[in-house]
Enzyme design. Structure first.
Site, mmCIF file in Angstrom:
data_model
loop_
_atom_site.group_PDB
_atom_site.id
_atom_site.type_symbol
_atom_site.label_atom_id
_atom_site.label_comp_id
_atom_site.label_asym_id
_atom_site.label_seq_id
_atom_site.Cartn_x
_atom_site.Cartn_y
_atom_site.Cartn_z
ATOM 1 N N ALA A 1 8.208 -1.007 -4.302
ATOM 2 C CA ALA A 1 9.355 -0.252 -3.763
ATOM 3 C C ALA A 1 8.935 1.147 -3.337
ATOM 4 C CB ALA A 1 10.460 -0.159 -4.823
ATOM 5 N N THR A 28 -1.561 3.133 -0.940
ATOM 6 C CA THR A 28 -2.050 3.137 0.435
ATOM 7 C C THR A 28 -3.347 3.929 0.577
ATOM 8 O OG1 THR A 28 -1.513 4.077 2.603
ATOM 9 C CG2 THR A 28 -0.422 5.076 0.754
ATOM 10 N N ASP A 29 -4.104 3.610 1.619
ATOM 11 C CA ASP A 29 -5.320 4.390 1.902
ATOM 12 C C ASP A 29 -4.972 5.780 2.452
ATOM 13 O OD1 ASP A 29 -4.400 3.677 4.453
ATOM 14 O OD2 ASP A 29 -6.319 2.869 5.142
ATOM 15 N N GLU A 30 -3.689 5.992 2.831
ATOM 16 C CA GLU A 30 -3.326 7.274 3.460
ATOM 17 C C GLU A 30 -3.437 8.439 2.484
ATOM 18 O OE1 GLU A 30 -0.061 7.136 6.210
ATOM 19 O OE2 GLU A 30 -0.273 4.980 6.482
ATOM 20 N N TYR A 70 4.918 11.307 3.488
ATOM 21 C CA TYR A 70 4.762 9.944 2.939
ATOM 22 C C TYR A 70 3.521 9.852 2.058
ATOM 23 C CZ TYR A 70 3.132 5.093 2.760
ATOM 24 O OH TYR A 70 2.637 3.884 2.333
ATOM 25 N N SER A 71 2.353 10.232 2.638
ATOM 26 C CA SER A 71 1.113 10.046 1.872
ATOM 27 C C SER A 71 1.071 10.978 0.665
ATOM 28 C CB SER A 71 -0.115 10.205 2.763
ATOM 29 O OG SER A 71 -0.100 11.422 3.463
ATOM 30 N N LYS A 89 3.060 9.289 -2.027
ATOM 31 C CA LYS A 89 2.315 8.159 -2.614
ATOM 32 C C LYS A 89 1.183 8.683 -3.500
ATOM 33 C CE LYS A 89 2.722 4.294 -2.059
ATOM 34 N NZ LYS A 89 3.588 3.257 -2.716
ATOM 35 N N ASN A 120 -3.692 -0.424 6.626
ATOM 36 C CA ASN A 120 -2.485 -0.848 7.351
ATOM 37 C C ASN A 120 -2.343 -2.365 7.346
ATOM 38 O OD1 ASN A 120 -2.921 1.916 8.368
ATOM 39 N ND2 ASN A 120 -1.203 1.424 9.714
ATOM 40 N N PRO A 168 5.698 2.766 23.364
ATOM 41 C CA PRO A 168 5.328 4.175 23.192
ATOM 42 C C PRO A 168 4.061 4.351 22.353
ATOM 43 C CG PRO A 168 7.131 3.615 21.713
ATOM 44 C CD PRO A 168 6.806 2.366 22.467
ATOM 45 N N VAL A 169 3.001 4.839 22.986
ATOM 46 C CA VAL A 169 1.749 5.097 22.261
ATOM 47 C C VAL A 169 1.635 6.607 22.055
ATOM 48 C CG1 VAL A 169 -0.764 4.919 22.351
ATOM 49 C CG2 VAL A 169 0.656 3.036 23.213
ATOM 50 N N ARG A 196 2.618 12.290 17.202
ATOM 51 C CA ARG A 196 3.280 12.502 15.905
ATOM 52 C C ARG A 196 2.726 13.812 15.312
ATOM 53 N NH1 ARG A 196 1.828 7.835 11.672
ATOM 54 N NH2 ARG A 196 3.707 6.816 12.418
#
Ligand code: NAD
Ligand code: TYD
Length: 368
Positions: free
Chosen positions: A83, A134-136, A160-161, A164, A189, A215-216, A305
Site C-alpha cells: 500500500a 523502489t529503486d527511486e 514520492y521517493s 518511500k 519500474n 506526451p514525452v 517533470r
C-alpha cells in the site's frame, strides 16, 4: 500454511501478487487490506474472488487499531506491504498524501505488527513483515555510473521517493530496535497487466488506441530499468521464503531503455497488431493506423517533470546469486504481452477512464 495480509492488494503490483500467490499456494489464507484510493480497483482482484482462502477488507493502513484487530482476528503471520501512493507526478502536485500513507501509514502498520507479534502476553509468534519498495530511493545516476546495489547510499529526490526512503528506514529500525522480522525489496519500474493508466506504458497504450497525443517529458532521454510485473512478484516470493531476515534485496530486469525509445517501440508494436488484425480498426476508429498514419505521429515532446531523475539502473547480483532470481520475460516479450492484455481487457481500463467509475466502485462497496 501461512496467513497473509496483503496491503494495497487492489493496486497494480499487489493484485498481480495476490493472483500469483493464490495459484502458487492455494492453502494459504490471503487477506487484502486496501483503502481503494483512486489507484485501487476491485476488478483487478476479480480472478481470485471465488478463491476460498481470500478475503477483501476495505481499510486504511494509517488506522493502527483496526489493523491490529485484523491481524489478531485473522491470525496473520506474514504482512506483504504494497500500500502506497505511488505516482511521482502526483507527489509533485500533492505531497501530503504521500507523507500520510507512505510514512505514517507504514509506521502505524509496523506498530500494529509489533503490538500483535512481539508485545502480546503469549510468546512471540513466528512472523515476517515484507516491505515492497523502489529503486527511486537511491536517486539518479549518470550515464556511466554502475547500477544501484544494496549498499548504495539513499539520495531520494521526489516527494514520492523521499517518502518511500523514510518508510524503508522505519522498517529497518523496527528490526534493529525491536527485533521485528522484516525484509525489504527495492525494485525497478514495473509494467504489465492491471497497471493504472497514468504510468508511462499503459498511458501511452490507451492514448495511442484512442488517437490522443503521447506526451514525452523533456527530451525523452531519461532512462529506467524495466521489469515485467510477474517477475517482480516471483522475486518477492523468493525474498519472503528464502531471503535473510533484516536484509534488503534489489530486484531489476536488466532492461535499461530511454522513455522515447519505449514510446517508439510501443508505437511500432501497435502498428503491427493493427495490420495483423482488421477487427481492431472497428474497435478503435481513432487509432492513427486506421487512417493510414503511423502511431508514432502522436508523439509530442512536452515540458519536463520538475526534478526529473535522469537514470535508474539496478545491480541485481545479490538476489541472483543468493536466491537464484532471474527475470523470465525480456522487455520485448513483456511489452507485447502488455499490449495484448490491454487489447483483451479494454473493459478494465475503459472503466477507469470513465468519470463515473469511482462512484460505481463506491456503490459496489456499499452493496457488499
Ligand atoms: P498502485 O498505486 O497501483 O497501488 C497502490 C494501492 O495501495 C492501491 O490499491 C491503493 O488503493 C492502496 N492504498 C493507497 N493508500 C492506502 C492506504 N492508506 N491504506 C490502504 N491502502 C492504500 O501502486 P503499485 O504500482 O502497485 O505499487 C505497489 C508498491 O510497489 C508501492 O509501495 C510502490 O512504492 C512499490 N513499487 C512500485 C513500482 C512500480 O513500478 N509501480 C516499482 C517499485 C516499487
Ligand atoms: P512513470 O511511469 O511515472 O514512473 P516513474 O516516474 O516512477 O519512473 O514514468 C516513467 C518515465 O516516463 C519517467 O521518466 C517519466 C516519463 N513519463 C513521460 O515521459 N510521459 C508521461 O506521460 C509519463 C506518465 C511519464
Amino acid at each position: 500454511m501461512a496467513n497473509l495480509l496483503v496491503t494495497g492488494g487492489a493496486g497494480f503490483i499487489g493484485a498481480n501478487f495476490v493472483q500469483y500467490w493464490a495459484k502458487q499456494y492455494p492453502q494459504d489464507r490471503i487477506v487484502v487490506l486496501d483503502a481503494l484510493t483512486y489507484a485501487g480497483n476491485l476488478a483487478s482482484l476479480q480472478p481470485v474472488s471465488d478463491h476460498e482462502q481470500y478475503r477483501f477488507v476495505r481499510g486504511d493502513i494509517v488506522d493502527q487499531d483496526a489493523v491490529a484487530a485484523l491481524l489478531r482476528e485473522e491470525q496473520i503471520d506474514t504482512i506483504v506491504h504494497f500500500a502506497a501512493e505511488s505516482h511521482v507526478d502526483r507527489s509533485i502536485s500533492g505531497p501530503a498524501a504521500f507523507i500520510d500513507t507512505n510514512i505514517v501509514g507504514t509506521h502505524n502498520l509496523l506498530q500494529a505488527a509489533r503490538s500483535v507479534w512481539l508485545d502480546s502476553d503469549s510468546a512471540p509468534m513466528s512472523h515476517r513483515f515484507h516491505h515492497v519498495s523502489t529503486d527511486e530511493v537511491y536517486g539518479s545516476l549518470g550515464p556511466t555510473d554502475p547500477g544501484f546495489n544494496e549498499s548504495t547510499p539513499y539520495a531520494p529526490s521526489s516527494p514520492y521517493s523521499a517518502s518511500k526512503a523514510a518508510s524503508d528506514h522505519l522498517v529497518r529500525a523496527y528490526h534493529h530496535t525491536y527485533g521485528l522480522q522484516v525484509s525489504t525489496s527495492n525494485c525497478s519500474n514495473n509494467y504489465g497487466p492491471y497497471q493504472f493508466p497514468e504510468k508511462l506504458i499503459p498511458l501511452m497504450i490507451v492514448n495511442a488506441l484512442d488517437g490522443k497525443s503521447l506526451p514525452v517529458y523533456g527530451d525523452g532521454s531519461n532512462i529506467r530499468d524495466w521489469l515485467y510485473v510477474e517477475d517482480h512478484v516471483r522475486g518477492i516470493d523468493l525474498v519472503i521464503k528464502k531471503g535473510t531476515v533484516g536484509e534488503t534485496y534489489n530486484i531489476g530486469g536488466n532492461e535499461e531503455h530511454s522513455n522515447l525509445d519505449i514510446v517508439k517501440t510501443l508505437c511500432a508494436t501497435i502498428d503491427a497488431v493493427f495490420s495483423d488484425n482488421s477487427e481492431l480498426a472497428e474497435r478503435f476508429p481513432h487509432a492513427p493506423s486506421v487512417g493510414g498514419s503511423a502511431t508514432a505521429s502522436l508523439i509530442t515532446m512536452v515540458k519536463d517533470r520538475p526534478g526529473h531523475d535522469w537514470r535508474y539502473a539496478i545491480d541485481a547480483s545479490r538476489i541472483e546469486n543468493e536466491l537464484g532470481f532471474t527475470p523470465s520475460h525480456d522487455f520485448d516479450s513483456g511489452l507485447r504481452r502488455t499490449v495484448t492484455w490491454m487489447l483483451e481487457n479494454e473493459a478494465w481500463w475503459r472503466a477507469i477512464l470513465d468519470d463515473s467509475y469511482r462512484d460505481w466502485i463506491e456503490d459496489q462497496y456499499e452493496q457488499r
